[in-house]
Design a protein around this motif. Structure first.
Motif, PDB file in Angstrom:
ATOM      1  N   UNK B  31     -57.227   4.387 -59.631  1.00 27.66           N
ATOM      2  CA  UNK B  31     -57.564   3.898 -58.287  1.00 27.66           C
ATOM      3  C   UNK B  31     -58.165   4.965 -57.391  1.00 27.66           C
ATOM      4  N   UNK B  32     -59.125   4.545 -56.596  1.00 24.95           N
ATOM      5  CA  UNK B  32     -59.555   5.298 -55.429  1.00 24.95           C
ATOM      6  C   UNK B  32     -59.038   4.518 -54.222  1.00 24.95           C
ATOM      7  N   UNK B  33     -58.278   5.163 -53.377  1.00 23.57           N
ATOM      8  CA  UNK B  33     -57.578   4.468 -52.300  1.00 23.57           C
ATOM      9  C   UNK B  33     -58.001   5.022 -50.946  1.00 23.57           C
ATOM     10  N   UNK B  34     -58.175   4.145 -49.996  1.00 24.39           N
ATOM     11  CA  UNK B  34     -58.684   4.511 -48.669  1.00 24.39           C
ATOM     12  C   UNK B  34     -57.877   3.792 -47.589  1.00 24.39           C
ATOM     13  N   UNK B  35     -57.771   4.449 -46.444  1.00 24.67           N
ATOM     14  CA  UNK B  35     -57.284   3.796 -45.238  1.00 24.67           C
ATOM     15  C   UNK B  35     -58.360   3.910 -44.161  1.00 24.67           C
ATOM     16  N   UNK B  36     -58.574   2.771 -43.479  1.00 27.00           N
ATOM     17  CA  UNK B  36     -59.506   2.712 -42.361  1.00 27.00           C
ATOM     18  C   UNK B  36     -58.785   2.114 -41.158  1.00 27.00           C
ATOM     19  N   UNK B  37     -59.256   2.477 -39.971  1.00 26.19           N
ATOM     20  CA  UNK B  37     -58.736   1.902 -38.736  1.00 26.19           C
ATOM     21  C   UNK B  37     -59.877   1.226 -37.996  1.00 26.19           C
ATOM     22  N   UNK B  38     -59.563   0.111 -37.345  1.00 30.45           N
ATOM     23  CA  UNK B  38     -60.586  -0.607 -36.578  1.00 30.45           C
ATOM     24  C   UNK B  38     -60.051  -0.925 -35.195  1.00 30.45           C
ATOM     25  N   UNK B  39     -60.804  -0.479 -34.192  1.00 25.04           N
ATOM     26  CA  UNK B  39     -60.501  -0.823 -32.809  1.00 25.04           C
ATOM     27  C   UNK B  39     -61.308  -2.057 -32.433  1.00 25.04           C
ATOM     28  N   UNK B  40     -60.900  -2.790 -31.408  1.00 26.09           N
ATOM     29  CA  UNK B  40     -61.574  -4.052 -31.061  1.00 26.09           C
ATOM     30  C   UNK B  40     -63.080  -3.894 -30.898  1.00 26.09           C
ATOM     31  N   UNK B  41     -63.808  -4.796 -31.521  1.00 23.32           N
ATOM     32  CA  UNK B  41     -65.271  -4.845 -31.438  1.00 23.32           C
ATOM     33  C   UNK B  41     -65.947  -3.556 -31.903  1.00 23.32           C
ATOM     34  N   UNK B  42     -65.333  -2.887 -32.830  1.00 24.43           N
ATOM     35  CA  UNK B  42     -65.918  -1.680 -33.423  1.00 24.43           C
ATOM     36  C   UNK B  42     -65.915  -1.775 -34.940  1.00 24.43           C
ATOM     37  N   UNK B  43     -66.676  -0.887 -35.549  1.00 24.37           N
ATOM     38  CA  UNK B  43     -66.651  -0.800 -36.997  1.00 24.37           C
ATOM     39  C   UNK B  43     -65.397  -0.091 -37.478  1.00 24.37           C
ATOM     40  N   UNK B  44     -65.256  -0.012 -38.802  1.00 23.19           N
ATOM     41  CA  UNK B  44     -64.102   0.660 -39.380  1.00 23.19           C
ATOM     42  C   UNK B  44     -64.310   2.174 -39.362  1.00 23.19           C
ATOM     43  N   UNK B  45     -63.234   2.889 -39.076  1.00 23.96           N
ATOM     44  CA  UNK B  45     -63.288   4.347 -39.104  1.00 23.96           C
ATOM     45  C   UNK B  45     -62.406   4.857 -40.237  1.00 23.96           C
ATOM     46  N   UNK B  46     -62.933   5.787 -40.999  1.00 26.04           N
ATOM     47  CA  UNK B  46     -62.204   6.372 -42.118  1.00 26.04           C
ATOM     48  C   UNK B  46     -61.043   7.230 -41.620  1.00 26.04           C
ATOM     49  N   UNK B  47     -59.871   7.061 -42.237  1.00 21.32           N
ATOM     50  CA  UNK B  47     -58.708   7.879 -41.905  1.00 21.32           C
ATOM     51  C   UNK B  47     -58.401   8.891 -43.009  1.00 21.32           C
ATOM     52  N   UNK B  48     -58.302   8.413 -44.234  1.00 21.72           N
ATOM     53  CA  UNK B  48     -57.965   9.308 -45.341  1.00 21.72           C
ATOM     54  C   UNK B  48     -58.213   8.587 -46.660  1.00 21.72           C
ATOM     55  N   UNK B  49     -58.205   9.384 -47.734  1.00 27.91           N
ATOM     56  CA  UNK B  49     -58.407   8.806 -49.059  1.00 27.91           C
ATOM     57  C   UNK B  49     -57.633   9.581 -50.108  1.00 27.91           C
ATOM     58  N   UNK B  50     -57.347   8.885 -51.194  1.00 30.88           N
ATOM     59  CA  UNK B  50     -56.782   9.513 -52.379  1.00 30.88           C
ATOM     60  C   UNK B  50     -57.736   9.265 -53.537  1.00 30.88           C
ATOM     61  N   UNK B  51     -58.136  10.354 -54.168  1.00 34.06           N
ATOM     62  CA  UNK B  51     -58.973  10.246 -55.360  1.00 34.06           C
ATOM     63  C   UNK B  51     -58.188  10.787 -56.553  1.00 34.06           C
ATOM     64  N   UNK B  52     -57.700  12.004 -56.399  1.00 33.11           N
ATOM     65  CA  UNK B  52     -56.917  12.649 -57.431  1.00 33.11           C
ATOM     66  C   UNK B  52     -56.185  13.813 -56.789  1.00 33.11           C
ATOM     67  N   UNK B  53     -55.236  14.411 -57.511  1.00 30.50           N
ATOM     68  CA  UNK B  53     -54.588  15.605 -56.981  1.00 30.50           C
ATOM     69  C   UNK B  53     -53.259  15.308 -56.314  1.00 30.50           C
ATOM     70  N   UNK B  54     -52.992  16.028 -55.260  1.00 32.12           N
ATOM     71  CA  UNK B  54     -51.719  15.941 -54.552  1.00 32.12           C
ATOM     72  C   UNK B  54     -51.473  14.512 -54.083  1.00 32.12           C
ATOM     73  N   UNK B  55     -50.255  14.024 -54.328  1.00 28.20           N
ATOM     74  CA  UNK B  55     -49.944  12.643 -53.974  1.00 28.20           C
ATOM     75  C   UNK B  55     -49.864  12.426 -52.471  1.00 28.20           C
TER      76      UNK B  55
END
Lengths: 112, 114
Positions: B31-55
């Motif tokens: 898995x490649x895992x991502x978290x995004x946040x969205x404020x009202x009437x805005x696009x999604x903003x990237x918060x963080x991701x996991x690709x590999x490595x430290x859990x």
């Protein structure tokens, strides 16, 4: 500086009247995506480009088309908007398929 | 096939308390895992991701997430919530064998009360 720009931010069209939404990017990313998002639901992928290679999601209606004339620009054409097409349309880019997606602010489409 | 679930439509916390927004996933490959946040009437903003490595992955605005392979989870956490963290949060997953398509969860609305 804005990296993914969408114009216009708000678009009002009439039922059946074609409309084009615009997206541009300053990131020089290979991949560009169009999503449809309704009422704070999960974004639904419509299609994406890797460079000039176009991929249409199987359930994307034929009413939706896209063009990518160059690396920086991508357009979403809705040929005959229906009331059900009213939504927020999000453009996103990424360097590659496994990289972070960067989203534009979205265009909110209203169909009268 | 890939899928992601955010079991809570809404999370309410008091300012200053720790917060957790839950996400579980299913993929056939890695898995490649991502978290995004969205404020009202805005696009999604990237918060963080996991690709590999430290859990444990640290991201923007003091958020972090822990990848747990055995539980197929990637919960978003923050030690001390701010009122300004109130927004809609999306978890997304991409299978490393599924080029081009991320699957987003249905979103969790976080409300932080003063």
């Amino acid at each position: 500086d804005a990296m993914v720009i969408q114009n216009p931010r708000y678009q009002v069209t009439q039922f059946g009247k074609p409309v084009t939404l615009s997206c541009s990017q300053t990131l020089n990313h290979n991949v560009m995506y169009w999503y449809q998002q309704k009422s704070s639901q999960a974004p639904k992928l419509l299609f994406h480009y890797y460079d000039k290679d176009f991929n249409n999601e199987a359930d994307t209606p034929d009413n939706f088309q896209s063009r990518r004339p160059n690396t920086s620009f991508c357009f979403l054409d809705i040929r005959s908007p229906g009331l059900g097409d009213a939504a927020m349309y999000l453009c996103a880019t990424s360097r590659g398929f496994t990289d972070t997606q960067y989203f534009g602010p979205g265009t909110r489409l209203t169909v009268l | 096939a890939q899928s992601v679930a955010q079991p809570e439509d809404q999370v309410n916390v008091a300012e200053g308390n720790p917060l957790t927004v839950k996400c579980t996933y299913s993929v056939s490959g890695n898995p490649y895992l991502f978290w995004y946040v969205q404020y009202p009437n805005r696009g999604l903003q990237f918060l963080l991701k996991y690709i590999t490595g430290d859990n444990l992955v640290k991201g923007s605005y003091g958020f972090e997430a822990e990848f747990n392979k055995s539980q197929t989870s990637f919960h978003l956490k923050k030690p001390s919530a701010l009122v300004s963290d109130s927004a809609l949060y999306f978890c997304a997953v991409r299978d490393d064998g599924n080029a081009g398509k991320s699957t987003f969860g249905d979103g969790t609305t976080l409300t932080v009360k003063p």
